[in-house]
Structures are given as C-alpha cells and as structure tokens.
Design an enzyme around this catalytic site. Structure first.
Site, mmCIF file in Angstrom:
data_model
loop_
_atom_site.group_PDB
_atom_site.id
_atom_site.type_symbol
_atom_site.label_atom_id
_atom_site.label_comp_id
_atom_site.label_asym_id
_atom_site.label_seq_id
_atom_site.Cartn_x
_atom_site.Cartn_y
_atom_site.Cartn_z
ATOM 1 N N GLU A 169 -0.494 4.957 2.372
ATOM 2 C CA GLU A 169 -1.739 4.961 1.608
ATOM 3 C C GLU A 169 -2.273 3.553 1.373
ATOM 4 O O GLU A 169 -3.483 3.342 1.238
ATOM 5 C CB GLU A 169 -1.473 5.666 0.275
ATOM 6 N N ASP A 172 8.554 4.272 -1.213
ATOM 7 C CA ASP A 172 7.325 5.008 -1.552
ATOM 8 C C ASP A 172 7.211 6.172 -0.570
ATOM 9 O O ASP A 172 6.317 6.237 0.265
ATOM 10 C CB ASP A 172 6.108 4.090 -1.457
#
Length: 335
Positions: free
Chosen positions: A110, A179
């Site tokens: 992201e 993440d």
C-alpha cells in the site's frame, strides 16, 4: 477481517438496500467478522476493481471512512483512520531503536508503512518486499497520499516472497516490519507468522540491538484469542523482550494488535519517546506519542490473563487463522 460483499442494484439476499416505497437507500459494503457477526457501512461508489494472480483488489469510496482498500474481501485500510494503524505499526519500533538507519518491510504494498518510515530523519534505506506486483501498482496509481514514498530514492521495491528475499540477502537491518495480510486459511502470508520463520529468518537478519515488529490481528476482549495471543507467545519463544500493544481502529470494528520484539530491552519511557519524536521525526503524529504508547501497551485484564496463559506456538502444522477465507463475491460488485 472477513468476507466481503457489496449491495448493489436490487435487493441483497439478507438485507434490503431499499427504503420505504421501493426507493434505493444506498450501496453498502459488508464484511463477515465472525460467523454470526457482520460489519457494514454505506458507499458512495466503487472506484476501482482488479484481480492479480494472488488476490482480488477493490478500492471503495465509503461514506464514513473515505477511500478504503479491500484485498481478498478484507478491509486493509481506510483513508480516515489508517494513520492509527500505520503510526502504531511503524513508530514504536523506530523510536525505541537508538538510531535506525536500515529497514526491511515485509508486505506493505500500500505504501503507507514506507511513508511513515521515511518520516524518521535517520533512515538511509528501506527495502519493501511485497509478493504481489499488481497490488503495488494499483496502490501506487490510486493512493495519492503515498506518492512521495513510492518516489523516495531511499526506497528499494522488490516484488518477491518476503521469506525468500530475506533468506537470500547477506545484509542485516536495524528494524524489520511485518505489514502482512492477516493469516487466513489458504492465504499467502500465514507462514510468515511461524516460529521457524521468526527464529530462522527474521532474527538472524537483525543487526545487534535490532527490533522486529508485526501486525498481529484483532486484539479485543473477545477477539484476541484468534491469532494475537498465539503470535505473541510465538515471539516469546524466539526473542528475549516482547511487547504486545493495541489500539482501536474504527474502520476495523475492533481493537487491533501489534507485537514488538528484540534481544535488547525496551528502555524508553513516555517522556523519552516524546523527546525522540521531537528530535528525530519530521512532521507531527496524529495518533501516537509517548503517553499513547504507554496506554497502548497496557492491555486489559482479560487480554493480559490470556496472553500469560497462552501455550500455543504458531507453526506450519498448528497455524491459527482469522475468520473467513477472503473471497470477494464478484457478482455483488456488478452494478
């Protein structure tokens, strides 16, 4: 989070999208958090959809949370409150480290984790390794807030499996950040939460005094036993010092958890963290300061008791999964 459907034109099989007199109320996003519990909110529109060899990708414009990124039917982040997740994931580890210069991000396609990492003035290089090039390209094109991070010359973006990439490298890092997507059955990430991975791959790739931090799933009073307590206990088998902490993320409809681990003690108190934020970071945090982290790492009684009693270690053969299998109901996306 869980399976996703979007109520489009017509009547949903369980929830009507129409008000009195047959007038359409709204288009809705719906996610199954548990078998008997669903979370939904209204949409302005479906902005983009895509599909890679690994995952389905959807970008929604939601009424309560702004733009929201959904991968494999699971909400990853929302525009209005993603700062809570990403500040909590990135800054405690970087602030507790005396002088972080090199960072490896597992996942993070992201771009928000890299964005927050680059706010630390000492950072010299960041390796971001995500397995899905189409997700990375999708986010780079549509999430304008992370444009500068993707263009930062200190970023080295690698499309590969994070485990293979770490194992093949000769260098080490001051901080390694997980993440990753939630561990879901059949998903690509659950092996990156195992003891063998932490012990055989992550720990050897940390510099002396290095810190590892990972997102660790729901951490609420009722949800923390899904994977949070197990991930915490697994890291305790590998590292000398392990700190679990959590924060409420409104768009997740739950408390969310992270676990930070190192072979060096975490000695910075709230005042020292505030001092380091002022001296070492660019810009002002929206969520995290020293007092907030102190509160985040003081878990509720029920969660503390569970973590103290947890015996399961996360392995390939004894993996625990978040509820749901992450399949987007494509038919429901057609409008």
């Amino acid at each position: 989070m869980g399976d996703m459907s979007v109520v489009g034109n017509g009547v949903h099989d369980q929830d009507s999208a129409f008000g009195e007199g047959g007038r359409r109320r709204s288009c809705w996003y719906e996610e199954e958090i548990e078998q008997d519990l669903r979370w939904s909110f209204a949409l302005n529109s479906i902005l983009h959809t895509g599909c890679s060899q690994y995952q389905d990708i959807v970008l929604l414009d939601t009424k309560p949370f702004g733009k929201a990124l959904v991968i494999d039917g699971k909400l990853q982040s929302a525009e209005i409150d993603e700062f809570i997740y990403h500040e909590s994931l990135v800054h405690p580890a970087l602030l507790h480290h005396p002088n972080p210069k090199t960072v490896f991000i597992m996942g993070g396609g992201e771009g928000s984790t890299a964005r927050e990492t680059f706010r630390h003035k000492s950072i010299q290089s960041v390796v971001m390794c995500d397995i899905d090039e189409e997700v990375v390209d999708f986010c780079r094109s549509h999430l304008i807030v992370n444009k500068e991070a993707f263009c930062d010359p200190r970023l080295r973006l690698i499309i590969s499996d994070a485990r293979l990439e770490l194992e093949s490298r000769n260098d080490q890092f001051d901080v390694i950040i997980g993440d990753l997507a939630d561990p879901i059955e059949g998903g690509p990430c659950y092996q990156l939460y195992t003891k063998s991975f932490y012990e055989g791959t992550v720990r050897p790739k940390l510099n002396p005094g290095g810190i590892f931090v990972t997102q660790a799933g729901p951490a609420g009073a009722l949800s923390h036993t899904e994977v949070f307590s197990c991930i915490y206990n697994t890291l305790r088998q590998v590292f000398k010092y392990v700190v679990p902490y959590s924060a409420h993320v409104p768009s997740y409809a739950d408390i969310w958890g992270w676990v930070m681990a190192s072979d060096s003690p975490f000695t910075a108190d709230a005042g020292e963290l505030d001092r380091r934020i002022k001296l070492r970071m660019k810009g002002e945090n929206m969520y995290l300061d020293g007092e907030t982290f102190s509160a985040s790492s003081t878990l509720s009684k029920v969660v503390r008791k569970s973590l103290a009693k947890e015996t399961q270690v996360y392995t390939e053969g004894t993996a625990k999964f978040i509820h749901g299998h992450g399949t987007v109901q494509k038919a429901a996306l057609q409008s």
